[in-house]
Design an enzyme around this catalytic site. Structure first.
Site, mmCIF file in Angstrom:
data_model
loop_
_atom_site.group_PDB
_atom_site.id
_atom_site.type_symbol
_atom_site.label_atom_id
_atom_site.label_comp_id
_atom_site.label_asym_id
_atom_site.label_seq_id
_atom_site.Cartn_x
_atom_site.Cartn_y
_atom_site.Cartn_z
ATOM 1 N N TYR A 1 -27.454 -20.414 -17.754
ATOM 2 C CA TYR A 1 -26.840 -21.844 -17.485
ATOM 3 C C TYR A 1 -27.877 -22.882 -16.665
ATOM 4 O O TYR A 1 -27.937 -23.869 -16.983
ATOM 5 C CB TYR A 1 -25.514 -21.912 -17.377
ATOM 6 C CG TYR A 1 -24.967 -21.463 -18.713
ATOM 7 C CD1 TYR A 1 -24.313 -22.411 -19.449
ATOM 8 C CD2 TYR A 1 -24.305 -20.370 -18.745
ATOM 9 C CE1 TYR A 1 -24.061 -22.183 -20.657
ATOM 10 C CE2 TYR A 1 -23.818 -19.691 -20.108
ATOM 11 C CZ TYR A 1 -23.686 -21.016 -21.074
ATOM 12 O OH TYR A 1 -23.097 -20.381 -22.424
ATOM 13 N N HIS B 1 -17.251 -29.052 -26.094
ATOM 14 C CA HIS B 1 -17.746 -27.792 -25.688
ATOM 15 C C HIS B 1 -18.081 -27.830 -24.336
ATOM 16 O O HIS B 1 -18.740 -26.992 -23.884
ATOM 17 C CB HIS B 1 -18.713 -27.378 -26.556
ATOM 18 C CG HIS B 1 -18.705 -27.118 -27.903
ATOM 19 N ND1 HIS B 1 -19.455 -26.885 -29.089
ATOM 20 C CD2 HIS B 1 -17.317 -27.152 -28.689
ATOM 21 C CE1 HIS B 1 -18.854 -26.965 -30.143
ATOM 22 N NE2 HIS B 1 -17.629 -26.693 -30.132
ATOM 23 N N CYS C 1 -16.520 -19.761 -5.121
ATOM 24 C CA CYS C 1 -15.392 -20.739 -4.949
ATOM 25 C C CYS C 1 -14.922 -20.976 -3.607
ATOM 26 O O CYS C 1 -14.599 -19.836 -2.778
ATOM 27 C CB CYS C 1 -14.314 -20.499 -5.919
ATOM 28 S SG CYS C 1 -12.706 -21.660 -5.730
ATOM 29 N N GLY D 1 -26.934 -35.012 -36.480
ATOM 30 C CA GLY D 1 -27.526 -33.640 -35.725
ATOM 31 C C GLY D 1 -26.636 -32.696 -35.427
ATOM 32 O O GLY D 1 -26.879 -31.850 -34.642
ATOM 33 N N THR D 2 -25.752 -32.367 -36.578
ATOM 34 C CA THR D 2 -25.000 -31.178 -36.433
ATOM 35 C C THR D 2 -24.809 -30.607 -37.612
ATOM 36 O O THR D 2 -24.786 -31.198 -38.864
ATOM 37 C CB THR D 2 -23.336 -31.319 -35.996
ATOM 38 O OG1 THR D 2 -22.492 -30.224 -36.082
ATOM 39 C CG2 THR D 2 -22.721 -32.429 -36.747
ATOM 40 N N ALA E 1 -32.550 -38.396 -35.976
ATOM 41 C CA ALA E 1 -31.795 -39.391 -35.326
ATOM 42 C C ALA E 1 -32.494 -40.318 -34.609
ATOM 43 O O ALA E 1 -32.174 -41.544 -34.580
ATOM 44 C CB ALA E 1 -30.682 -38.523 -34.607
#
Ligand code: APR
Length: 255
Positions: free
Chosen positions: A67, A119, A155, A195-196, A239
């Site tokens: 990520y 999401h 955390c 765009g999906t 797009a």
């Protein structure tokens, strides 16, 4: 590109436009889809390893590294003309609700305030245990080239590893976002689906729901999708080309 008078009239008359976007809207900014990104450094991995609670429990440094790699790519990217045209369209109708499946922040950086994020986001991680927000250091992470694994921060409140605030395989969509998206799908006069592939449920239900109500669905995609049969208008193209042209045509068509 020509747009029909009927489509321009529907856009002019709409009191509430919903815009539903997916990975294709960020493609022209150089952001690969999840599947396309599984190349090079990441080609031996799959979604259940990199994007599931089980994958994170098994190897938090691998998942956090993935990520951080994706977030770094986004931070180096810029919004494209599709993001800007969607932000500008908000000034052309009484109400516009933007709903995105994307986890990048390019809509916001183009000027769309507060999109509904189905999401989650790459940019607002949280504690994997107590859910406390974690503030990322400013700037673009500077990682050693070729490095895959990055230990997640801990955390400050409970010491558990921090995780991205994205929806992983097997996890539910954030309830408030889903409720707001459904409300917009039930109330809008017109929905863009841009765009999906409209395959990943439940998000993909939204344009189908709009079509079932008899409201207009306008799809913008260079390829065929599962939604083609539901969409009143299929605007075939990138797009970043179609959306600025459509906005220009809409503005010209006003009396
Ligand atoms: N302009 C418009 N559409 C484009 C462009 C472009 N320049 N380039 C590609 N596309 C289209 C493709 O034809 C395809 O239909 O974008 C779509 C991308 O489809 P997916 O990769 O399936 O992305 P998306 O629909 O956003 O996926 C939904 O799946 O990976 C998970 O959680 C992730 O949010 C994501 C969800």
């Amino acid at each position: 590109m020509e747009f029909s008078d009927e489509l321009l009239a529907s856009l002019r008359d709409a009191r509430h436009i919903a815009v539903f976007t997916g990975a294709g809207v960020s493609a022209e900014s150089g952001i690969p889809t999840f599947r396309d990104a599984l190349t090079g450094l990441w080609e031996n991995y799959d979604a259940s390893t990199l994007a599931s609670p089980e994958g994170f429990a098994a190897d938090p440094a691998l998942v956090w590294g993935w990520y951080e790699w994706r977030r770094t790519r986004v931070l180096r990217a810029e919004p494209n003309p599709a993001h800007y045209a969607i932000a500008a369209l908000a000034a052309d109708c009484p109400r516009l609700t933007l709903i995105t499946q994307n986890v990048d922040d390019l809509h916001e950086r183009a000027g769309s305030a507060d999109p509904i994020r189905l999401h989650g986001s790459l940019h607002h991680p949280r504690c994997s245990a107590c859910e406390a927000p974690y503030r990322l250091p400013p700037g673009i992470p500077d990682k050693p080239e070729g490095g895959r694994r990055v230990d997640p921060p801990r955390c400050a409140r409970c010491g558990a590893p921090v995780r991205p605030r994205v929806v992983w395989l097997g996890e539910n969509l954030p309830q408030a976002a889903w409720d707001a998206a459904r409300q917009a799908a039930e109330a809008c006069d017109l929905m863009f689906s841009i765009g999906t592939s409209a395959l990943v449920w439940p998000a993909a239900q939204l344009p189908a729901l709009v079509a079932r109500r008899g409201a207009t669905v306008v799809q913008v995609n260079p390829a065929e999708t599962a939604l083609d049969g539901h969409a009143g208008y299929n605007l075939r193209g990138a797009a970043g080309k179609v959306m600025p042209l459509l906005l220009q045509a809409l503005r010209r068509s006003r009396p």
